[in-house]
Design an enzyme around this catalytic site. Structure first.
Site, PDB file in Angstrom:
ATOM      1  N   LYS A  86      31.392  19.492 -18.875  1.00 15.09           N
ATOM      2  CA  LYS A  86      30.825  19.953 -20.144  1.00 15.09           C
ATOM      3  C   LYS A  86      30.343  21.393 -20.006  1.00 15.09           C
ATOM      4  O   LYS A  86      29.413  21.675 -19.254  1.00 15.09           O
ATOM      5  CB  LYS A  86      29.643  19.097 -20.571  1.00 15.09           C
ATOM      6  CG  LYS A  86      29.206  19.461 -22.003  1.00 15.09           C
ATOM      7  CD  LYS A  86      27.852  18.964 -22.371  1.00 15.09           C
ATOM      8  CE  LYS A  86      26.736  19.912 -22.058  1.00 15.09           C
ATOM      9  NZ  LYS A  86      26.723  21.154 -22.857  1.00 15.09           N
ATOM     10  N   GLY A 133      21.945  24.905 -13.908  1.00 19.17           N
ATOM     11  CA  GLY A 133      21.185  25.212 -15.118  1.00 19.17           C
ATOM     12  C   GLY A 133      19.716  25.317 -14.798  1.00 19.17           C
ATOM     13  O   GLY A 133      19.337  25.677 -13.678  1.00 19.17           O
ATOM     14  N   SER A 134      18.893  24.975 -15.779  1.00 18.48           N
ATOM     15  CA  SER A 134      17.448  25.167 -15.605  1.00 18.48           C
ATOM     16  C   SER A 134      16.850  24.120 -14.672  1.00 18.48           C
ATOM     17  O   SER A 134      17.344  22.998 -14.568  1.00 18.48           O
ATOM     18  CB  SER A 134      16.754  25.105 -16.961  1.00 18.48           C
ATOM     19  OG  SER A 134      16.940  23.831 -17.531  1.00 18.48           O
ATOM     20  N   THR A 135      15.753  24.482 -14.035  1.00 13.51           N
ATOM     21  CA  THR A 135      15.076  23.572 -13.106  1.00 13.51           C
ATOM     22  C   THR A 135      14.570  22.343 -13.861  1.00 13.51           C
ATOM     23  O   THR A 135      14.638  21.222 -13.351  1.00 13.51           O
ATOM     24  CB  THR A 135      13.914  24.318 -12.424  1.00 13.51           C
ATOM     25  OG1 THR A 135      14.495  25.433 -11.737  1.00 13.51           O
ATOM     26  CG2 THR A 135      13.191  23.458 -11.424  1.00 13.51           C
ATOM     27  N   GLU A 136      14.115  22.570 -15.090  1.00 13.73           N
ATOM     28  CA  GLU A 136      13.581  21.462 -15.892  1.00 13.73           C
ATOM     29  C   GLU A 136      14.645  20.379 -16.121  1.00 13.73           C
ATOM     30  O   GLU A 136      14.407  19.193 -15.865  1.00 13.73           O
ATOM     31  CB  GLU A 136      13.151  22.072 -17.224  1.00 13.73           C
ATOM     32  CG  GLU A 136      12.235  21.235 -18.047  1.00 13.73           C
ATOM     33  CD  GLU A 136      12.135  21.848 -19.448  1.00 13.73           C
ATOM     34  OE1 GLU A 136      12.531  23.019 -19.648  1.00 13.73           O
ATOM     35  OE2 GLU A 136      11.682  21.108 -20.330  1.00 13.73           O
ATOM     36  N   GLY A 171      17.409  20.077 -14.461  1.00 10.96           N
ATOM     37  CA  GLY A 171      17.807  19.602 -13.134  1.00 10.96           C
ATOM     38  C   GLY A 171      16.923  18.452 -12.668  1.00 10.96           C
ATOM     39  O   GLY A 171      17.408  17.452 -12.130  1.00 10.96           O
ATOM     40  N   GLU A 204      22.145  23.180  -8.777  1.00 13.32           N
ATOM     41  CA  GLU A 204      21.961  24.616  -8.552  1.00 13.32           C
ATOM     42  C   GLU A 204      21.092  25.102  -9.703  1.00 13.32           C
ATOM     43  O   GLU A 204      21.547  25.166 -10.838  1.00 13.32           O
ATOM     44  CB  GLU A 204      23.338  25.300  -8.513  1.00 13.32           C
ATOM     45  CG  GLU A 204      23.289  26.625  -7.798  1.00 13.32           C
ATOM     46  CD  GLU A 204      23.100  27.758  -8.761  1.00 13.32           C
ATOM     47  OE1 GLU A 204      21.918  28.078  -9.046  1.00 13.32           O
ATOM     48  OE2 GLU A 204      24.102  28.313  -9.232  1.00 13.32           O
ATOM     49  N   CYS A 211      21.105  33.420 -11.989  1.00 19.46           N
ATOM     50  CA  CYS A 211      20.092  32.603 -11.311  1.00 19.46           C
ATOM     51  C   CYS A 211      19.602  33.281 -10.035  1.00 19.46           C
ATOM     52  O   CYS A 211      18.454  33.125  -9.651  1.00 19.46           O
ATOM     53  CB  CYS A 211      20.637  31.218 -11.024  1.00 19.46           C
ATOM     54  SG  CYS A 211      22.277  31.233 -10.340  1.00 19.46           S
ATOM     55  N   GLU A 265      11.101  32.304 -14.137  1.00 18.03           N
ATOM     56  CA  GLU A 265      12.428  32.889 -14.333  1.00 18.03           C
ATOM     57  C   GLU A 265      12.534  33.370 -15.779  1.00 18.03           C
ATOM     58  O   GLU A 265      12.426  32.571 -16.704  1.00 18.03           O
ATOM     59  CB  GLU A 265      13.487  31.811 -14.049  1.00 18.03           C
ATOM     60  CG  GLU A 265      14.883  32.347 -13.996  1.00 18.03           C
ATOM     61  CD  GLU A 265      15.916  31.279 -13.651  1.00 18.03           C
ATOM     62  OE1 GLU A 265      15.825  30.160 -14.190  1.00 18.03           O
ATOM     63  OE2 GLU A 265      16.810  31.579 -12.849  1.00 18.03           O
TER      64      GLU A 265
HETATM   65  P1  NDP Z   1      19.900  24.186 -19.548  1.00 15.46           P
HETATM   66  O1  NDP Z   1      19.521  23.757 -18.182  1.00 15.46           O
HETATM   67  O2  NDP Z   1      19.322  23.448 -20.701  1.00 15.46           O
HETATM   68  O3  NDP Z   1      21.481  24.146 -19.722  1.00 15.46           O
HETATM   69  C1  NDP Z   1      22.429  23.990 -18.691  1.00 15.46           C
HETATM   70  C2  NDP Z   1      23.478  22.964 -19.092  1.00 15.46           C
HETATM   71  O4  NDP Z   1      22.913  21.659 -19.138  1.00 15.46           O
HETATM   72  C3  NDP Z   1      24.082  23.186 -20.464  1.00 15.46           C
HETATM   73  O5  NDP Z   1      25.430  22.802 -20.460  1.00 15.46           O
HETATM   74  C4  NDP Z   1      23.234  22.274 -21.316  1.00 15.46           C
HETATM   75  O6  NDP Z   1      23.825  21.970 -22.533  1.00 15.46           O
HETATM   76  C5  NDP Z   1      23.128  21.062 -20.416  1.00 15.46           C
HETATM   77  N1  NDP Z   1      22.001  20.166 -20.687  1.00 15.46           N
HETATM   78  C6  NDP Z   1      20.863  20.420 -21.406  1.00 15.46           C
HETATM   79  N2  NDP Z   1      20.062  19.330 -21.381  1.00 15.46           N
HETATM   80  C7  NDP Z   1      20.690  18.382 -20.632  1.00 15.46           C
HETATM   81  C8  NDP Z   1      20.363  17.047 -20.217  1.00 15.46           C
HETATM   82  N3  NDP Z   1      19.201  16.497 -20.551  1.00 15.46           N
HETATM   83  N4  NDP Z   1      21.227  16.384 -19.443  1.00 15.46           N
HETATM   84  C9  NDP Z   1      22.373  16.939 -19.044  1.00 15.46           C
HETATM   85  N5  NDP Z   1      22.758  18.180 -19.420  1.00 15.46           N
HETATM   86  C10 NDP Z   1      21.928  18.914 -20.188  1.00 15.46           C
HETATM   87  O7  NDP Z   1      19.595  25.721 -19.688  1.00 15.46           O
HETATM   88  P2  NDP Z   1      19.320  26.527 -21.057  1.00 15.46           P
HETATM   89  O8  NDP Z   1      20.592  27.001 -21.568  1.00 15.46           O
HETATM   90  O9  NDP Z   1      18.440  25.755 -21.979  1.00 15.46           O
HETATM   91  O10 NDP Z   1      18.491  27.754 -20.508  1.00 15.46           O
HETATM   92  C11 NDP Z   1      17.080  27.618 -20.314  1.00 15.46           C
HETATM   93  C12 NDP Z   1      16.642  28.371 -19.101  1.00 15.46           C
HETATM   94  O11 NDP Z   1      17.252  27.844 -17.951  1.00 15.46           O
HETATM   95  C13 NDP Z   1      17.024  29.822 -19.092  1.00 15.46           C
HETATM   96  O12 NDP Z   1      16.145  30.588 -19.804  1.00 15.46           O
HETATM   97  C14 NDP Z   1      17.021  30.129 -17.626  1.00 15.46           C
HETATM   98  O13 NDP Z   1      15.716  30.432 -17.215  1.00 15.46           O
HETATM   99  C15 NDP Z   1      17.460  28.839 -16.999  1.00 15.46           C
HETATM  100  N6  NDP Z   1      18.895  28.835 -16.633  1.00 15.46           N
HETATM  101  C16 NDP Z   1      19.208  28.939 -15.327  1.00 15.46           C
HETATM  102  C17 NDP Z   1      20.518  28.952 -14.943  1.00 15.46           C
HETATM  103  C18 NDP Z   1      20.895  29.059 -13.528  1.00 15.46           C
HETATM  104  O14 NDP Z   1      22.052  29.296 -13.230  1.00 15.46           O
HETATM  105  N7  NDP Z   1      19.990  28.884 -12.620  1.00 15.46           N
HETATM  106  C19 NDP Z   1      21.613  28.916 -15.912  1.00 15.46           C
HETATM  107  C20 NDP Z   1      21.179  28.747 -17.274  1.00 15.46           C
HETATM  108  C21 NDP Z   1      19.861  28.729 -17.590  1.00 15.46           C
HETATM  109  P3  NDP Z   1      23.490  22.942 -23.780  1.00 15.46           P
HETATM  110  O15 NDP Z   1      24.018  24.278 -23.421  1.00 15.46           O
HETATM  111  O16 NDP Z   1      24.210  22.384 -24.868  1.00 15.46           O
HETATM  112  O17 NDP Z   1      22.000  22.913 -23.938  1.00 15.46           O
END
Ligand code: NDP
Length: 478
Positions: free
Chosen positions: A184, A236-239, A241, A258, A292, A389
């Site tokens: 996804k 993606g985000s730590t939250e 994750g 990651e 990141c 971050e």
């Molecule tokens: P998210 O962690 O929400 O998004 C990453 C991916 O996870 C997207 O494909 C998202 O879908 C999907 N996702 C969201 N919620 C869930 C869930 N509960 N279960 C499974 N998959 C999910 O990052 P955000 O885009 O909201 O960004 C928020 C913050 O995260 C940024 O401001 C940044 O600080 C951090 N971030 C860090 C990254 C890194 O590489 N370390 C990369 C991206 C963000 P969808 O896009 O549809 O929400």
């Protein structure tokens, strides 16, 4: 130093042919979603609607996992590594052939400068597929046993900052090891993943080996919690994750995460200052700071603080912000309105907490999502802008006197993804590198990536490694 006036040099959009709407890529074909829901995807630089994309619901996720399972059991896991390698090589070559189109599409949907998508993202995508194609028939030599077996069906969720590159980091090793995948992409950047689905068709990849389902967080949640998934890989985000880690904990699913970072980029007094300034700029303003492993905390040795800051301000005055498709652009658009709001909020917090804010003079386009390159000085370790971050073009500057103090400050973060060291002394680099709690430590460079190098974090930056021989482990039953 005055900025040269450049004539606009836009890359042509004509190489991209967008469809009005995209279905889900399941079992080798594009198909509509079961409940007919869709969302629009835009260009963050102009807010222009680019296409309509299907929002996959639980029934679609189930169809995709079923297709991946079938392909795993009947085709892909049974295929000799030499055969799997041929498909991966073929995909790599098609990515190279379609590189220009993919770069334009990535810049359109993500907002990143074409210079970066053309020279960094897409070449690295091809390099990843070439690299893991090479492993597909040599897995018994990877150090994971004589006949390492794949895990099964991988559910992969990726972010929006490097859309196609994160796809490559996830799909290439998974396929090389004999797994099938359901991936996804992020809600705001689905288009290059859908172009990749076309590439799978073009490469004659057996149906179901790669499935791409689009949607938002709910779709991601449905995918990672689906009982038919054997392995979850998330960036993606730590939250989010942490939420995924909680969901996977009571299951037998293998998990790699990651997550975020708050890297220290450490400049010593004996560093070549001009080179270090280029490294600082590349560390935090590359990809608008949506990285990141961005060097978002600059640690400068006190004795060269004024010199470094003067050179940095001069250099930032030459950055060009604007049209991502212009080949002269250094800083593109912020990926979404939500991300822009987050960057604005944290920057306001930085000011409210007493740090000093500075940006070079720079006109922001009226439409789209934009934020100027920004530097905060007078930052203390307790400030939120030094701890959280921001994921935008915002640099927090701190100082130090001794190497021991630099290590102390650099490690004073819940994260541990990357770090940078700038010095003339090899011995100091080694001394520092062995003390920094970061998965990647760059010396006299920053933000350099290579498919042969493992990448991943310590502490809240996640676990597991992607890239290199180490990246195979996440997709093998070891
Ligand atoms: P998210 O962690 O929400 O998004 C990453 C991916 O996870 C997207 O494909 C998202 O879908 C999907 N996702 C969201 N919620 C869930 C869930 N509960 N279960 C499974 N998959 C999910 O990052 P955000 O885009 O909201 O960004 C928020 C913050 O995260 C940024 O401001 C940044 O600080 C951090 N971030 C860090 C990254 C890194 O590489 N370390 C990369 C991206 C963000 P969808 O896009 O549809 O929400």
């Amino acid at each position: 130093m005055a900025k040269f006036e450049y004539a606009p040099a836009p890359e042509s959009r004509a190489v991209v042919s967008l469809r009005e709407s995209y279905g889900l890529f399941i079992g080798g074909e594009f198909a509509p979603g079961v409940d007919g829901r869709a969302f629009k995807t835009i260009s963050p630089a102009t807010e222009e609607v680019l296409a309509e994309v299907t929002e996959a619901g639980p029934a679609d996720v189930d169809r995709a996992v079923t297709a991946a399972r079938k392909a795993y059991e009947h085709t892909w896991a049974l295929m000799p590594g030499t055969e799997r390698a041929k498909y991966l090589f073929r995909i790599a070559r098609i990515v190279q052939e379609r590189a220009r189109e993919l770069a334009v599409l990535e810049s359109l949907n993500n907002g990143k400068p074409i210079r970066e998508s053309r020279d960094v993202d897409i070449p690295l995508v091809a390099a990843h597929f070439f690299y893991y194609a090479g492993w597909a028939d040599k897995l018994e030599y990877a150090g994971y046993g004589q006949a390492p077996r794949p895990l099964g069906v991988a559910g992969q969720v990726i972010p929006w900052n490097f859309p196609l590159l994160m796809l490559a980091w996830k799909i290439a090793p998974a396929l090389a090891c004999g797994n099938t995948v359901v991936l996804k992409p992020a809600e705001t950047t689905p288009l290059t993943a859908l172009a990749f689905a076309e590439i799978c068709q073009q490469a004659d990849l057996p149906p179901g080996v790669v499935n791409i389902i689009t949607g938002a967080g709910e779709t991601g949640r449905a995918l990672v919690t689906h009982p038919g998934i054997d392995k979850v890989a998330f960036t993606g985000s730590t939250e989010v994750g942490k939420e995924i880690a909680r969901a996977c904990a009571p299951t037998r699913k293998k998990l790699t995460l990651e997550l975020g970072g708050k890297a220290a980029n450490i400049v010593f007094e004996d560093a070549p200052i001009d080179q270090a300034v280029e490294g600082i700029v590349n560390g935090i303003f590359f990809n608008q700071g949506h990285v990141c492993c961005a060097g978002s905390r600059l640690l400068v040795q006190e004795s060269v603080y004024s010199e470094v800051m003067a050179a940095l301000r001069r250099r930032l005055g030459t950055l060009r912000l604007g049209d991502p498709l212009d080949k002269n652009t250094d800083v593109g658009a912020i990926n979404s309105a939500a991300q822009l709001a987050k960057i604005r909020e944290l920057s306001q917090v930085g000011e409210a907490e007493g740090a000093e804010r500075w940006s070079p003079p720079c006109d922001l386009p009226v439409k789209g999502f934009w934020f100027p390159p920004t530097v905060f000085t007078g930052v203390s370790q307790a400030h939120r802008i030094a701890r959280e971050e921001i994921f935008g073009p915002v640099l927090s500057v701190l100082t130090f006197r001794t190497p021991a103090e630099a290590v102390e400050k650099a490690n004073n973060t819940p994260y541990g993804l990357s770090a940078g060291i700038w010095t003339d002394k090899g011995s100091l680099i080694l001394w520092m590198a062995s003390r920094l709690r970061a998965g990647v430590v760059w010396a006299n460079t920053f933000n350099k990536f290579d498919p042969t190098s493992p990448f991943g974090g310590y502490k809240e930056s996640g676990y597991g490694r992607e890239g290199g021989r180490h990246g195979l482990e996440a997709y093998l039953d070891v």
